[in-house]
Design a protein around this motif. Structure first.
Motif, PDB file in Angstrom:
ATOM      1  N   ILE A 255       0.801  -1.227   0.000  1.00 17.93           N
ATOM      2  CA  ILE A 255       0.000   0.000   0.000  1.00 17.93           C
ATOM      3  C   ILE A 255       0.834   1.278   0.000  1.00 17.93           C
ATOM      4  CG2 ILE A 255      -2.410  -0.261   0.756  1.00 17.93           C
ATOM      5  CD1 ILE A 255      -1.522  -0.404   3.550  1.00 17.93           C
TER       6      ILE A 255
ATOM      7  N   LYS B  59      -1.725   9.426   6.006  1.00 15.38           N
ATOM      8  CA  LYS B  59      -2.421   8.156   6.219  1.00 15.38           C
ATOM      9  C   LYS B  59      -1.659   7.365   7.259  1.00 15.38           C
ATOM     10  CE  LYS B  59      -4.646   7.270   1.768  1.00 15.38           C
ATOM     11  NZ  LYS B  59      -4.172   8.260   0.769  1.00 15.38           N
TER      12      LYS B  59
ATOM     13  N   VAL C 261      -9.800   2.914   5.413  1.00 13.74           N
ATOM     14  CA  VAL C 261      -9.778   2.877   3.948  1.00 13.74           C
ATOM     15  C   VAL C 261      -9.687   1.441   3.458  1.00 13.74           C
ATOM     16  CG1 VAL C 261      -8.564   3.718   1.896  1.00 13.74           C
ATOM     17  CG2 VAL C 261      -8.592   5.110   3.975  1.00 13.74           C
ATOM     18  N   LYS C 262      -8.918   0.658   4.191  1.00 10.99           N
ATOM     19  CA  LYS C 262      -8.720  -0.739   3.820  1.00 10.99           C
ATOM     20  C   LYS C 262      -8.597  -1.545   5.093  1.00 10.99           C
ATOM     21  CE  LYS C 262      -6.248  -1.383  -0.450  1.00 10.99           C
ATOM     22  NZ  LYS C 262      -4.929  -1.318  -1.110  1.00 10.99           N
ATOM     23  N   SER C 263      -9.208  -2.709   5.125  1.00  9.73           N
ATOM     24  CA  SER C 263      -8.995  -3.559   6.301  1.00  9.73           C
ATOM     25  C   SER C 263      -8.781  -4.984   5.845  1.00  9.73           C
ATOM     26  CB  SER C 263     -10.183  -3.455   7.258  1.00  9.73           C
ATOM     27  OG  SER C 263     -11.382  -3.722   6.583  1.00  9.73           O
ATOM     28  N   LEU C 264      -7.773  -5.590   6.394  1.00  8.60           N
ATOM     29  CA  LEU C 264      -7.427  -6.953   5.995  1.00  8.60           C
ATOM     30  C   LEU C 264      -7.135  -7.804   7.215  1.00  8.60           C
ATOM     31  CD1 LEU C 264      -5.489  -4.956   3.822  1.00  8.60           C
ATOM     32  CD2 LEU C 264      -6.072  -7.049   2.602  1.00  8.60           C
TER      33      LEU C 264
ATOM     34  N   ASN D 162      -9.520  -9.625   2.498  1.00 12.42           N
ATOM     35  CA  ASN D 162     -10.261  -8.419   2.852  1.00 12.42           C
ATOM     36  C   ASN D 162     -11.273  -8.699   3.954  1.00 12.42           C
ATOM     37  OD1 ASN D 162      -9.513  -6.107   1.206  1.00 12.42           O
ATOM     38  ND2 ASN D 162      -9.969  -7.495  -0.499  1.00 12.42           N
TER      39      ASN D 162
ATOM     40  N   SER E  35     -14.867  -7.517   5.304  1.00 14.32           N
ATOM     41  CA  SER E  35     -16.027  -6.735   4.899  1.00 14.32           C
ATOM     42  C   SER E  35     -17.091  -6.867   5.975  1.00 14.32           C
ATOM     43  CB  SER E  35     -16.557  -7.244   3.556  1.00 14.32           C
ATOM     44  OG  SER E  35     -17.046  -8.556   3.737  1.00 14.32           O
TER      45      SER E  35
END
Lengths: 376, 199
Positions: free
Chosen positions: B11, B105, B164-167, B176, B178
């Motif tokens: 990222i 970020k 913004v993104k979660s993993l 991912n 969700s």
């Protein structure tokens, strides 16, 4: 005295306007070098000495016949590796190891300058020393390094000459001399000027030197270089070559004897007027004020990579004062590393065998040097 | 931990500026410097670890994220990375806010206390869980604010930052997270990895 005349000296022809308003020219700057300048002339390190240091950084000092003041750190394979780097160190102006100072003869009066010598500042010291770069034809130093007053010179040098050093290592120093620092220096100066042999700074023969005052100044200062714990561990209440107290004012305790010895050897190598001048230069040092209260502005123009170190037991130039420099550099996104070294040896730690310190210094310099070579 | 580093490297854009908070021995810093040519700084509380970083030629300052991040002006870095240390701070809320002030970020990774092994440990043994990623006893653990993947998502709503993104990291694989799969990710994830920014 013959050896004194063999000291390497650069005569600086170019007039230097001092902070006090006076201008000096054709003055001597005594220096020494170690190691070899390489073909690219990119391996030079300018080392700045502290209050009572001189240009004889390592090896045997030809004047005092003792080890150089930074023998632990400078030498072949040491932190500042003389096999790799070309090390230059100059005696500060105002000093007493060959550079223009108060013990020099005033051509007008044919007597020593004494207190007629102009008051000099840390700024004046580095402005004098930058001439060494021209002399050796060095465009950019690999590093400027120094502890205590040497660290102040590092800060002032980078501020004055933002593109003349790739890296800078100020150690155990401050950007602004504190009230406590000034107080201790004033104590030393008062000891010197209270000695009747001082004679308003006009002493001139061996018999009338203000040795007693200078020795007391040194003794007081020496205490500030050590930590309480260090003193306690080294001396405690041990008695000096006696089984019991003598109920008098001889040196009953080892610490007394030690301080007396430190005072007595110091007067053999140092000039009392130089002590006044150099401590004054330190007291006047206030890089924060030079930049209207914002230390960051001192370094705005520089890309120099900094590495700052302090010592846990240093109460003369404590960690927070060193950290203030780190903070000012981070505030402008400058490249700065910092570590506080664990040591019981007080302010003197930077001069002594403190492995964590010596390793960090070596690692920073050697890695930065390789990095610099890869870039170019 | 290679998978975690790879994700972080993925990222982070090339040539960006990065601050690694709690950089430990500089392993991630070296990895990013080599793979992404980033201009990277570190901050680390342990003197020994700082020394290791210096020996690697990394620019690191000794300091405490709770006290020393304030010296960096707003948006000093493109990314601020906080790898598996959020749970060790006295006040994680202040730290998150500081990360998002100093960095445009932030990338935060957390050991997931919702992982089934942790849950089973407590359920069957009735003692505080000890796993390979959480090896300490309750009385000497530096991890005083453990949380789960679900907790962190809730945390973002409470203190108002954007994920913004979660993993989730499960068996060296990244997937991912969700809304529909968070129950399972929270049960099987060993690590939660979040890219966050201010709302």
């Amino acid at each position: 005295m013959n050896t004194r005349e063999n000291i390497k000296k650069l005569i600086i022809e170019k007039p230097l306007r001092l902070d006090c308003g006076k201008t000096i020219s054709k003055f001597p700057l005594a220096y020494e070098t170690y190691g070899k300048l390489n073909e690219n002339k990119d391996n030079a390190i300018l080392v700045f000495h502290a209050l009572t240091g001189d240009q004889f950084v390592t090896g045997v000092n030809p004047i005092t016949k003792k080890d150089g003041w930074w023998s632990y750190a400078v030498g072949p394979k040491k932190s500042i590796d003389t096999d790799k780097y070309f090390i230059i160190c100059a005696n500060v102006i105002g000093g007493c190891m060959g550079s223009f100072g108060p013990s020099h003869e005033n051509p007008e009066t044919k007597k020593i300058y004494g207190t007629d010598f102009p008051v000099i500042t840390i700024n004046d010291m580095v402005n004098a020393q930058v001439n060494l770069l021209d002399f050796f034809n060095i465009k950019k130093l690999f590093s400027v390094v120094g502890g205590s007053m040497g660290g102040m010179q590092v800060l002032q040098f980078v501020s004055n000459f933002p593109d003349k050093a790739k890296t800078a290592v100020p150690i155990a120093c401050t950007s602004s001399h504190s009230a406590q620092n000034i107080a201790f220096n004033e104590l030393g100066r008062q000891a010197i000027t209270a000695d009747h042999n001082w004679m308003d700074g006009k002493y001139n023969s061996k018999s009338t030197l203000p040795d007693k005052g200078l020795a007391v100044a040194r003794m007081a200062a020496h205490i500030t270089y050590l930590s309480k714990k260090g003193l306690q561990e080294k001396f405690g209440r041990n008695l000096q070559e006696r089984d019991d107290l003598k109920f008098g004012f001889d040196a009953d305790f080892q610490i007394e004897s030690y301080l007396r010895y430190q005072g007595s050897v110091f007067v053999d190598r140092f000039d009392a007027n130089s002590y006044l001048y150099i401590t004054r230069a330190m007291d006047y040092f206030d890089l924060v004020k030079q930049f209207d209260g914002n230390l960051s502005n001192a370094f705005k123009k520089t890309k120099t990579k900094f590495f700052i170190m302090s010592f846990t037991s240093d109460w003369l130039y404590p960690t927070q004062e060193n950290k203030d420099i780190v903070i000012a550099l981070n505030a402008i996104g400058a490249n700065v590393g910092f570590v506080e070294i664990e040591s019981d040896k007080g302010h003197d730690s930077f001069l002594l065998e403190v492995p964590d310190f010596l390793n960090a210094l070596k690692n920073f310099l050697d890695k930065s040097y390789i990095e610099g070579n890869n870039e170019s | 931990m290679k998978a975690e580093y790879n994700f972080i490297a993925n990222i982070i854009e090339k040539n960006s500026t990065v601050l690694d908070v709690g950089c430990d021995d500089g392993t991630l810093m070296e990895f990013l410097r080599k793979n992404k040519n980033v201009n990277i700084r570190g901050i680390e509380i342990s003197k020994e670890k700082v020394q290791i970083c210096i020996a690697k030629g990394l620019t690191v300052i000794e300091g405490n994220a709770e006290l020393d991040l304030k010296q960096f002006p707003k948006n000093s870095f493109d990314y601020v990375v906080l790898g598996q240390t959020l749970q060790a701070f006295i006040n994680p809320e202040i730290v998150i806010k500081e990360l998002l002030r100093v960095g445009k970020k932030a990338i935060v990774t957390i050991p997931n206390f919702g992982n089934w092994k942790v849950r089973l440990d407590l359920l069957f043994k009735g003692t505080m869980p000890i796993t390979s990623s959480l090896p300490h006893e309750w009385y000497n653990t530096p991890n005083i604010h453990m949380c789960t993947i679900k907790d962190f998502v809730r945390f973002s709503e409470i203190i108002n930052f954007k994920i913004v993104k979660s993993l989730a990291l499960i068996n060296k694989n990244i997937s991912n997270i969700s809304k529909s799969n968070i129950f399972l990710k929270n049960l099987f994830g060993e690590l939660g990895i979040f890219l966050i920014e201010n709302k």
